[in-house]
Structures are given as structure tokens and as C-alpha cells.
Motif scaffolding. Structure first.
Motif, PDB file in Angstrom:
ATOM      1  N   GLU A  51       0.808  -1.211   0.000  1.00  0.00           N
ATOM      2  CA  GLU A  51       0.000   0.000   0.000  1.00  0.00           C
ATOM      3  C   GLU A  51       0.844   1.267   0.000  1.00  0.00           C
ATOM      4  O   GLU A  51       0.354   2.342  -0.354  1.00  0.00           O
ATOM      5  CB  GLU A  51      -0.921   0.048   1.234  1.00  0.00           C
ATOM      6  N   ALA A  52       2.098   1.149   0.361  1.00  0.00           N
ATOM      7  CA  ALA A  52       2.926   2.341   0.537  1.00  0.00           C
ATOM      8  C   ALA A  52       3.112   3.114  -0.762  1.00  0.00           C
ATOM      9  O   ALA A  52       3.180   4.337  -0.766  1.00  0.00           O
ATOM     10  CB  ALA A  52       4.289   1.943   1.108  1.00  0.00           C
ATOM     11  N   GLY A  53       3.187   2.397  -1.888  1.00  0.00           N
ATOM     12  CA  GLY A  53       3.481   3.054  -3.158  1.00  0.00           C
ATOM     13  C   GLY A  53       2.475   4.114  -3.538  1.00  0.00           C
ATOM     14  O   GLY A  53       2.849   5.246  -3.871  1.00  0.00           O
ATOM     15  N   VAL A  54       1.189   3.791  -3.479  1.00  0.00           N
ATOM     16  CA  VAL A  54       0.182   4.749  -3.917  1.00  0.00           C
ATOM     17  C   VAL A  54       0.084   5.928  -2.948  1.00  0.00           C
ATOM     18  O   VAL A  54      -0.113   7.073  -3.371  1.00  0.00           O
ATOM     19  CB  VAL A  54      -1.190   4.077  -4.089  1.00  0.00           C
ATOM     20  N   PHE A  55       0.226   5.675  -1.663  1.00  0.00           N
ATOM     21  CA  PHE A  55       0.177   6.773  -0.707  1.00  0.00           C
ATOM     22  C   PHE A  55       1.374   7.707  -0.892  1.00  0.00           C
ATOM     23  O   PHE A  55       1.224   8.932  -0.869  1.00  0.00           O
ATOM     24  CB  PHE A  55       0.150   6.235   0.726  1.00  0.00           C
ATOM     25  N   SER A  56       2.533   7.134  -1.087  1.00  0.00           N
ATOM     26  CA  SER A  56       3.735   7.950  -1.289  1.00  0.00           C
ATOM     27  C   SER A  56       3.625   8.776  -2.559  1.00  0.00           C
ATOM     28  O   SER A  56       4.017   9.945  -2.599  1.00  0.00           O
ATOM     29  CB  SER A  56       4.978   7.053  -1.353  1.00  0.00           C
ATOM     30  N   LEU A  57       3.079   8.170  -3.611  1.00  0.00           N
ATOM     31  CA  LEU A  57       2.908   8.895  -4.874  1.00  0.00           C
ATOM     32  C   LEU A  57       1.940  10.055  -4.697  1.00  0.00           C
ATOM     33  O   LEU A  57       2.172  11.162  -5.196  1.00  0.00           O
ATOM     34  CB  LEU A  57       2.396   7.937  -5.952  1.00  0.00           C
ATOM     35  N   ALA A  58       0.855   9.817  -3.978  1.00  0.00           N
ATOM     36  CA  ALA A  58      -0.106  10.893  -3.733  1.00  0.00           C
ATOM     37  C   ALA A  58       0.537  12.020  -2.933  1.00  0.00           C
ATOM     38  O   ALA A  58       0.358  13.210  -3.253  1.00  0.00           O
ATOM     39  CB  ALA A  58      -1.322  10.343  -2.992  1.00  0.00           C
ATOM     40  N   LEU A  59       1.296  11.674  -1.911  1.00  0.00           N
ATOM     41  CA  LEU A  59       1.973  12.693  -1.113  1.00  0.00           C
ATOM     42  C   LEU A  59       2.970  13.486  -1.958  1.00  0.00           C
ATOM     43  O   LEU A  59       3.076  14.706  -1.845  1.00  0.00           O
ATOM     44  CB  LEU A  59       2.684  12.033   0.072  1.00  0.00           C
ATOM     45  N   HIS A  60       3.717  12.788  -2.813  1.00  0.00           N
ATOM     46  CA  HIS A  60       4.721  13.450  -3.651  1.00  0.00           C
ATOM     47  C   HIS A  60       4.082  14.474  -4.576  1.00  0.00           C
ATOM     48  O   HIS A  60       4.676  15.539  -4.854  1.00  0.00           O
ATOM     49  CB  HIS A  60       5.485  12.408  -4.465  1.00  0.00           C
ATOM     50  N   HIS A  61       2.883  14.181  -5.060  1.00  0.00           N
ATOM     51  CA  HIS A  61       2.216  15.079  -6.004  1.00  0.00           C
ATOM     52  C   HIS A  61       1.188  15.983  -5.317  1.00  0.00           C
ATOM     53  O   HIS A  61       0.390  16.632  -5.998  1.00  0.00           O
ATOM     54  CB  HIS A  61       1.548  14.266  -7.110  1.00  0.00           C
ATOM     55  N   ASN A  62       1.237  16.015  -4.003  1.00  0.00           N
ATOM     56  CA  ASN A  62       0.306  16.859  -3.244  1.00  0.00           C
ATOM     57  C   ASN A  62      -1.138  16.583  -3.691  1.00  0.00           C
ATOM     58  O   ASN A  62      -1.928  17.497  -3.931  1.00  0.00           O
ATOM     59  CB  ASN A  62       0.625  18.344  -3.433  1.00  0.00           C
ATOM     60  N   ALA A  63      -1.458  15.318  -3.837  1.00  0.00           N
ATOM     61  CA  ALA A  63      -2.767  14.908  -4.347  1.00  0.00           C
ATOM     62  C   ALA A  63      -3.442  13.981  -3.347  1.00  0.00           C
ATOM     63  O   ALA A  63      -2.819  13.502  -2.389  1.00  0.00           O
ATOM     64  CB  ALA A  63      -2.615  14.209  -5.692  1.00  0.00           C
ATOM     65  N   LEU A  64      -4.726  13.741  -3.590  1.00  0.00           N
ATOM     66  CA  LEU A  64      -5.498  12.824  -2.762  1.00  0.00           C
ATOM     67  C   LEU A  64      -5.966  11.643  -3.601  1.00  0.00           C
ATOM     68  O   LEU A  64      -6.443  11.820  -4.731  1.00  0.00           O
ATOM     69  CB  LEU A  64      -6.727  13.526  -2.175  1.00  0.00           C
ATOM     70  N   LEU A  65      -5.819  10.451  -3.069  1.00  0.00           N
ATOM     71  CA  LEU A  65      -6.408   9.282  -3.726  1.00  0.00           C
ATOM     72  C   LEU A  65      -7.923   9.414  -3.684  1.00  0.00           C
ATOM     73  O   LEU A  65      -8.493   9.838  -2.674  1.00  0.00           O
ATOM     74  CB  LEU A  65      -5.988   8.003  -3.007  1.00  0.00           C
ATOM     75  N   THR A  66      -8.570   9.039  -4.766  1.00  0.00           N
ATOM     76  CA  THR A  66     -10.018   9.136  -4.808  1.00  0.00           C
ATOM     77  C   THR A  66     -10.584   8.045  -5.702  1.00  0.00           C
ATOM     78  O   THR A  66      -9.843   7.206  -6.227  1.00  0.00           O
ATOM     79  CB  THR A  66     -10.460  10.529  -5.286  1.00  0.00           C
ATOM     80  N   CYS A  67     -11.888   8.046  -5.865  1.00  0.00           N
ATOM     81  CA  CYS A  67     -12.574   7.105  -6.752  1.00  0.00           C
ATOM     82  C   CYS A  67     -12.159   5.663  -6.402  1.00  0.00           C
ATOM     83  O   CYS A  67     -12.073   5.300  -5.231  1.00  0.00           O
ATOM     84  CB  CYS A  67     -12.275   7.462  -8.207  1.00  0.00           C
ATOM     85  N   LEU A  68     -11.875   4.851  -7.383  1.00  0.00           N
ATOM     86  CA  LEU A  68     -11.560   3.440  -7.162  1.00  0.00           C
ATOM     87  C   LEU A  68     -10.295   3.263  -6.325  1.00  0.00           C
ATOM     88  O   LEU A  68     -10.187   2.300  -5.557  1.00  0.00           O
ATOM     89  CB  LEU A  68     -11.401   2.744  -8.509  1.00  0.00           C
ATOM     90  N   SER A  69      -9.331   4.179  -6.445  1.00  0.00           N
ATOM     91  CA  SER A  69      -8.067   4.051  -5.711  1.00  0.00           C
ATOM     92  C   SER A  69      -8.249   4.264  -4.214  1.00  0.00           C
ATOM     93  O   SER A  69      -7.388   3.872  -3.424  1.00  0.00           O
ATOM     94  CB  SER A  69      -7.040   5.041  -6.256  1.00  0.00           C
ATOM     95  N   ALA A  70      -9.340   4.902  -3.812  1.00  0.00           N
ATOM     96  CA  ALA A  70      -9.590   5.132  -2.388  1.00  0.00           C
ATOM     97  C   ALA A  70     -10.501   4.077  -1.785  1.00  0.00           C
ATOM     98  O   ALA A  70     -10.702   4.045  -0.566  1.00  0.00           O
ATOM     99  CB  ALA A  70     -10.222   6.514  -2.191  1.00  0.00           C
ATOM    100  N   ALA A  71     -11.041   3.190  -2.602  1.00  0.00           N
ATOM    101  CA  ALA A  71     -11.981   2.180  -2.106  1.00  0.00           C
ATOM    102  C   ALA A  71     -11.395   1.310  -0.994  1.00  0.00           C
ATOM    103  O   ALA A  71     -12.081   1.037   0.007  1.00  0.00           O
ATOM    104  CB  ALA A  71     -12.487   1.320  -3.256  1.00  0.00           C
ATOM    105  N   PRO A  72     -10.137   0.827  -1.116  1.00  0.00           N
ATOM    106  CA  PRO A  72      -9.609  -0.015  -0.032  1.00  0.00           C
ATOM    107  C   PRO A  72      -9.541   0.709   1.317  1.00  0.00           C
ATOM    108  O   PRO A  72      -9.775   0.088   2.365  1.00  0.00           O
ATOM    109  CB  PRO A  72      -8.206  -0.384  -0.529  1.00  0.00           C
ATOM    110  N   THR A  73      -9.237   1.994   1.301  1.00  0.00           N
ATOM    111  CA  THR A  73      -9.144   2.741   2.558  1.00  0.00           C
ATOM    112  C   THR A  73     -10.473   2.735   3.299  1.00  0.00           C
ATOM    113  O   THR A  73     -10.514   2.618   4.525  1.00  0.00           O
ATOM    114  CB  THR A  73      -8.706   4.195   2.285  1.00  0.00           C
ATOM    115  N   TYR A  74     -11.554   2.859   2.557  1.00  0.00           N
ATOM    116  CA  TYR A  74     -12.880   2.888   3.176  1.00  0.00           C
ATOM    117  C   TYR A  74     -13.557   1.516   3.172  1.00  0.00           C
ATOM    118  O   TYR A  74     -14.737   1.413   3.505  1.00  0.00           O
ATOM    119  CB  TYR A  74     -13.755   3.916   2.449  1.00  0.00           C
TER     120      TYR A  74
END
Length: 279
Positions: A51-74
Motif C-alpha cells: 500500500e505504501a506506493g500509492v500513498f507515497s505517490l499521492a503525497l509526492h504530487h500533493n494529491a489525494l487518492l479518490t474514486c476506485l483508488s480510495a476504495a480499499p481505505t474505506y
């Protein structure tokens, strides 16, 4: 409990305070990081490596995971978790290959680079194929995390007509993804559908179609020997009670819905013609 198992119960990510509250000391966290068993994605936040890869990528781009990419979190139901990364970008452009969504209008996750549940579902309804977004909304709505009425209000105007139409197929209760999908296909075919009907001698059935045909959707647990015996008794009781019965599994409902609906329609037509009347 191993630290990996604990993180798995938290969608793969947890704060240091939660880990320490579960009995994992700072020394244990440090050793797990050094061994590559877990990853520190930001100060005070630890993740499983996958899981670290997608979170790190979002942080690097000052972005938030959303849509299908945020489904596992919720912990939302999904049909297929693969595909491009879905991001709501900040001041930086989304990385190549990622799908960029609009800005978030609701409070985001308190400590992860993940959009809030409302934005995640709104983005999904606007972005994903209708069945993929439907199962995500169904999961959140029946848990009481959000209401269909709230989402409908957030999707006004003609441009959101398709997204609002998906909300019409959310049902009060579904015991599995298969029920959600089967209900969608049966209703789309114009059939009269009743769900979770209690029948004498049978118990609760998934669907009663046109008040004469019982349809059950079988997940993986229905392959277990004890459940097979129980289902066989229920099938017999259905017929003894004067109703017809069909059963469909994952492959039928997910991969061959048109064939499933065609079989249901064929049985109903045969009944209309008197094919099942006593000779």
C-alpha cells in the motif's frame, strides 16, 4: 498478533499511536521497518509495503487518492481494483497514466492522502462504469456511512443525470455484491423483483421474481459441503411449496449476466405457456 496482520485490519495503514496502543513498541516498529515488513510513509504513519506506493505517490504530487483508488481505505466493495491511479491533484499535475479528478469539496481523510468518502463516491459515480460505482455506493450506504439522498443532492443538473440514475439501483440491504448486480440486471430487464422474501418451509430467499420464481445468488461459501446440503433442502422445499427455483454463482452474475437474465425470462415464458402445469 503480528504487525502485518494488525495493519491488514486497518486497510494496510495505521498511525503510530494506534500501533502502540495495540502493543507494538517503537523498537518493534523500527525493527519492522528495517526488515522491510512495513514502511513509514510519513511521520507517524506506517503501511504495508504493497500500500505504501500509492500513498507515497499521492503525497509526492500533493494529491489525494479518490474514486476506485480510495476504495480499499474505506473498505468499499469493488468489482475490479486494478487499473490506473485515480487522483484529485493539488497544485502539481497528476503523474502520467493517472486519472485526474476534480477538486475535493468535503473534508478528506484525517491522516492519509485520501479524499473524503463523499468525494470518493461522487467521483466514482461520474467516472466509473455504472456497476462498478453502484457496488461502492451500495456498500457505504447500507453501512450507514452516507445516504443516497445526500449524494443525489450533490449531483444536480443534466450533466449528472447518469450518475443519479445509478443511485436508483441502491437497495436497503444486500448481503453480497452478487445480490446488488443481480438486482440491477433483473430490474433493468423490467422484471418485478422482491428481495429477501421469507417463504414457509424455505426461509429467506434472495429474490422472488414475478411472485413465482425464486432466484438465489451463491457466493463462495455455498460451495462448502454443509452449505451445499442446506441449499439442496431449500431447493426441494421451494418446489414442494409450488414455486420454481434457479441458482446462480459468481461467474454467472458477474461475467454472464445477459445469459442469466435470458434463462430467467425463458423459465417465466415456459410457465406462462403452462409448461409446468400438471399433465
Amino acid at each position: 498478533m503480528e504487525i502485518e496482520a494488525f495493519l491488514s485490519t486497518r486497510a494496510g495503514v495505521a498511525r503510530a499511536s494506534a500501533l502502540q496502543g495495540a502493543g507494538f513498541t517503537r523498537t518493534a516498529l523500527g525493527k519492522a521497518v528495517a526488515a522491510g515488513r512495513i514502511v513509514r510513509i510519513r511521520r507517524g504513519v506506517y503501511s504495508l509495503p504493497r500500500e505504501a506506493g500509492v500513498f507515497s505517490l499521492a503525497l509526492h504530487h500533493n494529491a489525494l487518492l479518490t474514486c476506485l483508488s480510495a476504495a480499499p481505505t474505506y473498505r468499499l466493495w469493488t468489482l475490479d481494483g486494478t487499473g490506473p491511479l485515480h487522483l484529485s491533484p493539488g497544485h502539481k499535475a497528476a503523474p502520467p497514466g493517472a486519472l485526474s479528478h476534480g477538486r475535493c469539496l468535503h473534508a478528506h481523510h484525517p491522516w492519509l492522502p485520501v479524499a473524503g468518502l463523499a468525494d470518493v463516491l461522487i467521483h466514482a459515480l461520474r467516472c466509473l462504469p455504472e456497476l462498478e460505482s453502484l457496488v461502492m455506493v451500495q456498500c457505504a450506504a447500507q453501512r450507514g456511512d452516507i445516504t443516497v439522498e445526500f449524494l443525489r443532492r450533490k449531483l444536480p443538473g443534466n450533466r449528472n443525470a447518469r450518475a443519479r440514475a445509478v443511485l436508483d439501483y441502491v437497495i436497503p440491504r444486500a448481503d453480497s455484491v452478487l445480490e446488488v448486480l443481480a438486482n440491477f440486471h433483473f430490474r433493468r430487464a423490467g422484471l418485478h423483483v422482491r428481495r429477501h422474501v421469507e417463504l414457509p418451509g424455505v426461509g429467506e430467499v434472495d429474490f422472488l421474481i414475478e411472485d413465482c420464481l425464486v432466484v438465489e445468488t451463491d457466493g463462495g461459501t455455498h460451495l462448502e459441503p454443509r452449505q451445499v446440503k442446506k441449499d439442496r433442502k431449500r431447493n426441494n422445499a421451494t418446489v414442494i411449496g409450488g414455486r420454481l427455483g434457479l441458482r446462480y454463482g459468481y461467474n454467472d452474475v458477474v461475467n454472464h449476466p445477459a445469459r442469466m437474465v435470458a434463462e430467467v425470462l425463458a423459465v417465466l415464458e415456459l410457465r406462462r405457456r403452462g409448461a409446468f402445469d400438471a399433465r
